[in-house]
Design a protein around this motif. Sequence first.
Motif: not given
Length: 312
Positions: A73-92
């Motif tokens: 999704v991100i590559r198609k939208r912005t072309g970015a190719n580096r990521y941070i894994a965001y552990f988001q849901a509940y208490t990680n």
Amino acid sequence: MALPDYINTFGQHTRLTLGTRVHKLAINAAFTCPNRDGQKGYGGCSFCNNASFSPNERQSPPIYQQIDAGRRVIRKRTGANRYIAYFQAYTNTYADIDTLRALYDQALSEPDVVGLSIGTRPDCLPEPVVALLAEYQAEGHDIWLELGLQSSFDATLERVNRGHDFADYCTAVDLAHDYQLKVCTHLMLGLPGETAAHAMTTLQRVLNRGVEGLKLHPLHVVKNTLLAFQWRKGEYQAITQSEYIQMVCDLIEHTPDEIVFHRLTGTASADLLLDPAWCEKKWDVLNAIEDEMKRRNTWQGIYAKEAYTCLN
């Protein structure tokens, strides 16, 4: 002029520090929360239906699949190719250290994942977990600890059934900073019983403790929550978009320019959101913040050195 011309945004920060565009990819690692499983309480916070915050809440495929889906999704939208894994849901951080290490390692094993952002509660941060995150940072990964504070007022935290107090937050920040970890604090605007003065006082308390990043969210009413029940009974009225924009710009003006804003608003799925309807339209809110900063002819940190009298 664009929003990063007025505000130190996360995107701008990563381009400067990492040399490329970096996006967070939200991950649901199937954690729960001590405020839901009985350790501290049941039902969670009065506003919490975690599906409203996490796009992967209703299903938890393997982490590598979630990362792959997000990067497409991100590559198609912005072309970015580096990521941070965001552990988001509940208490990680709410698991034993071996389980956490295995999950975090899975995310970092992806060659285009350059770091982790770990969302958790201030009262769920044992020292071994902090030490583990510091290990990753020492290896060269970009690590953020995201602490859900919401408010510095204990009466408010009790009112929304958070299950922790401001002292827990201070302890967590101090521990993270002992290990040189960066902290991003989540603050909610429009909490029951709070005004713009409460939000400003919370900001000042957080700044006084020390913080490297901030996330601002409007409190929104979503289905299957205690807050939704209170809203239907007329016991809670959501913040208006105009009120939110004014409060956000006030907070930005009083935030030192080296602090990174990871987010300036929050959204919820249309099938869950009850009120306020404007929360559906993220870009309308961001554009309105930009327009207000332009109208004021102001920027982040313009009033950061001015004294502010906090509420008691």
